[in-house]
Design a protein around this motif. Structure first.
Motif, short mmCIF file in Angstrom:
data_model
loop_
_atom_site.label_atom_id
_atom_site.label_comp_id
_atom_site.label_asym_id
_atom_site.label_seq_id
_atom_site.Cartn_x
_atom_site.Cartn_y
_atom_site.Cartn_z
N PHE A 184 -7.25 -43.44 -35.20
CA PHE A 184 -6.65 -41.86 -36.42
C PHE A 184 -7.98 -41.09 -36.50
O PHE A 184 -9.10 -42.52 -37.47
CB PHE A 184 -6.20 -42.53 -36.70
CG PHE A 184 -5.51 -41.68 -37.98
CD1 PHE A 184 -5.17 -40.67 -38.70
CD2 PHE A 184 -6.18 -41.92 -39.24
CE1 PHE A 184 -4.28 -39.94 -39.36
CE2 PHE A 184 -5.96 -41.15 -40.97
CZ PHE A 184 -4.99 -40.14 -40.42
N GLN A 185 -8.05 -40.42 -37.59
CA GLN A 185 -9.46 -39.93 -37.54
C GLN A 185 -8.23 -38.91 -39.02
O GLN A 185 -7.71 -38.17 -39.02
CB GLN A 185 -10.77 -39.07 -36.82
CG GLN A 185 -11.06 -39.70 -35.83
CD GLN A 185 -11.64 -38.78 -35.88
OE1 GLN A 185 -13.15 -38.32 -35.74
NE2 GLN A 185 -11.95 -38.93 -34.19
N ALA A 186 -8.93 -38.69 -39.98
CA ALA A 186 -8.27 -38.72 -40.92
C ALA A 186 -8.94 -36.81 -41.46
O ALA A 186 -10.45 -36.67 -41.38
CB ALA A 186 -8.87 -38.56 -42.61
N GLY A 187 -7.93 -35.97 -41.71
CA GLY A 187 -7.75 -34.75 -42.05
C GLY A 187 -7.96 -33.97 -40.36
O GLY A 187 -8.42 -32.94 -39.60
N THR A 223 3.17 -29.92 -35.35
CA THR A 223 1.87 -29.58 -36.65
C THR A 223 2.45 -29.53 -37.47
O THR A 223 3.46 -28.24 -38.12
CB THR A 223 0.77 -28.53 -35.91
OG1 THR A 223 0.29 -29.23 -34.92
CG2 THR A 223 -0.32 -28.32 -37.41
N ILE A 224 2.78 -29.79 -38.77
CA ILE A 224 3.11 -29.08 -39.77
C ILE A 224 2.01 -28.80 -40.78
O ILE A 224 2.69 -27.51 -41.36
CB ILE A 224 4.10 -31.07 -40.64
CG1 ILE A 224 5.53 -31.72 -40.15
CG2 ILE A 224 4.14 -30.46 -42.00
CD1 ILE A 224 5.57 -32.45 -40.68
N TYR A 225 1.12 -29.04 -40.75
CA TYR A 225 -0.30 -28.55 -41.60
C TYR A 225 -1.37 -29.13 -41.08
O TYR A 225 -1.63 -30.45 -41.29
CB TYR A 225 0.07 -29.16 -42.79
CG TYR A 225 -0.76 -27.64 -44.03
CD1 TYR A 225 -0.83 -26.81 -44.45
CD2 TYR A 225 -1.63 -29.15 -44.64
CE1 TYR A 225 -1.56 -25.88 -44.96
CE2 TYR A 225 -2.69 -27.77 -45.94
CZ TYR A 225 -2.26 -26.92 -45.89
OH TYR A 225 -3.21 -25.80 -46.60
N GLN A 226 -1.99 -28.24 -40.81
CA GLN A 226 -3.34 -29.14 -39.15
C GLN A 226 -4.08 -28.99 -40.51
O GLN A 226 -5.26 -30.27 -40.37
CB GLN A 226 -3.30 -27.59 -38.25
CG GLN A 226 -4.26 -27.89 -38.03
CD GLN A 226 -4.08 -26.86 -36.61
OE1 GLN A 226 -4.60 -25.92 -36.92
NE2 GLN A 226 -5.00 -27.30 -34.90
N PRO A 227 -4.67 -28.15 -41.74
CA PRO A 227 -5.56 -28.64 -42.19
C PRO A 227 -5.59 -30.39 -42.92
O PRO A 227 -6.79 -30.41 -43.50
CB PRO A 227 -5.52 -28.06 -43.57
CG PRO A 227 -4.57 -26.61 -43.55
CD PRO A 227 -3.98 -27.12 -42.24
N TRP A 228 -4.49 -31.07 -43.07
CA TRP A 228 -4.68 -32.03 -43.34
C TRP A 228 -4.17 -33.24 -41.85
O TRP A 228 -3.86 -34.24 -42.21
CB TRP A 228 -2.81 -32.52 -44.58
CG TRP A 228 -3.65 -32.21 -45.61
CD1 TRP A 228 -4.85 -31.20 -46.29
CD2 TRP A 228 -2.81 -31.95 -46.35
NE1 TRP A 228 -5.06 -30.34 -47.39
CE2 TRP A 228 -2.88 -31.17 -48.07
CE3 TRP A 228 -1.26 -32.10 -47.36
CZ2 TRP A 228 -2.35 -31.18 -49.17
CZ3 TRP A 228 -1.06 -32.23 -48.20
CH2 TRP A 228 -1.21 -31.34 -49.78
#
Length: 325
Positions: A184-187, A223-228
């Motif tokens: 996992f990588q944040a963002g 994908t709900i919110y790609q920037p996050w």
């Protein structure tokens, strides 16, 4: 098998460029909760009363029932909720008090906050009070130990494949546990990986298309919110393997709020956590624990109850907050 053509529900957002207003609408369910029942691929919502029951009693079909818990974050101690063990216990008490004992319980990750042995111990002691077997998948917070998830797998990985994926059958429903939090990588969006996708394809070959499927993992497959990073990069490959089945329910945690969409016979549903809320997609500079007034916290925390009847029928989902009835 006759199935309706693929469609995206009007409340759902675009897979890669979600409309923030639509997402806020989807995630703003209030009150005791909402029961969703699907007929012919069309969702129908039932308001729940203060006791967590639908005003329309016909919505309560008899049959197999189970509960989803998520994001307990035992060990978290910041302002957003300095005592997550207490709010987890409230959720457990609500499960114990259900009028129909659930056949099983799914926990969709982030059992702990820092993957420490004492945090896993405290969570296990609390979960021992639950009235049914608990089936787990890890969250990214469960894989922070020096062994990269070793403590989680030692406790919950027996009999699983790879990094903890597995499947089982119960009451005519086929359950599939997927893992998308290692590396996992944040963002950045999560990944399942080629090995797990190959296993999923092989697992489904033995499952009739009329069998209801429940797929559960931590980070949403869609994908709900790609920037996050609120999505799974190769989730579309997993979803493609599910499309021919008559009733598919995909349950996730991670985002600590209720967002749902329907595509054809697939219902995607994220759950509230029992520890702390997070902001709606794009409503803050970044995701993370959101502090609300102490007397409002339990309005943002909750659990999901799922009901199924025998045969090729969609499942009914009930979201309930931790507010006392």
């Amino acid at each position: 098998m006759n199935t309706p053509p693929p469609r995206t529900d009007s409340l759902a957002d675009s897979a890669h460029n979600p409309d923030r207003r639509t997402l806020l609408k989807c995630s703003a369910w209030a009150g005791a909760g909402v029961l969703w029942a699907l007929s012919g691929g069309i969702p129908r919502a039932f308001a729940l009363d203060s006791n967590g029951q639908p005003h329309d009693p016909t919505a309560l079909a008899s049959g197999f029932q189970f509960v989803q818990l998520s994001d307990s974050h035992i060990g978290f101690n910041k302002e957003a909720n300095p005592e997550p063990l207490k709010t987890l216990q409230v959720a457990i008490d609500k499960v114990i008090a259900l009028p129909v004992r659930p056949a099983l319980i799914l926990h969709t990750g982030d059992i702990t906050h820092l993957s420490r042995a004492d945090e896993f111990d405290l969570a296990a002691q609390a979960f021992n009070a639950l009235p049914a077997t608990v089936h787990y998948v890890p969250g990214e917070h469960d894989t922070l130990d020096e062994g990269g998830g070793k403590l989680y797998l030692e406790r919950y990985g027996k009999g699983t494949r790879g990094n903890g994926w597995y499947s089982f059958d119960d009451h005519g429903v086929h359950f599939i546990a997927l893992v998308n939090v290692f590396n996992f990588q944040a963002g950045h969006e999560a990944t399942l990986g080629a090995d797990q996708l190959a296993w999923l394809a092989d697992d489904l070959r033995a499952v009739s298309e009329s069998t209801p499927l429940v797929v559960y993992t931590h980070i949403p497959l869609w994908t709900i919110y790609q920037p996050w990073g609120w999505g799974t990069e190769d989730g579309a490959q997993a979803i493609a393997l599910l499309r021919n089945y008559g009733s598919v329910t995909v349950l996730n945690g991670h985002i600590h709020q209720v967002i749902q969409k329907v595509e054809g016979n697939i219902t995607f549903h994220t759950a509230r956590g029992t520890a702390y809320p997070q902001p709606a997609p794009g409503a803050a500079p970044q995701p993370g624990p959101m502090t609300v007034a102490a007397d409002q916290l339990r309005n943002y925390l909750g659990l999901t109850q799922v009901r199924a009847t025998q045969g090729d029928h969609p499942l009914a989902l009930i979201d309930a907050t931790l507010v006392s009835s």
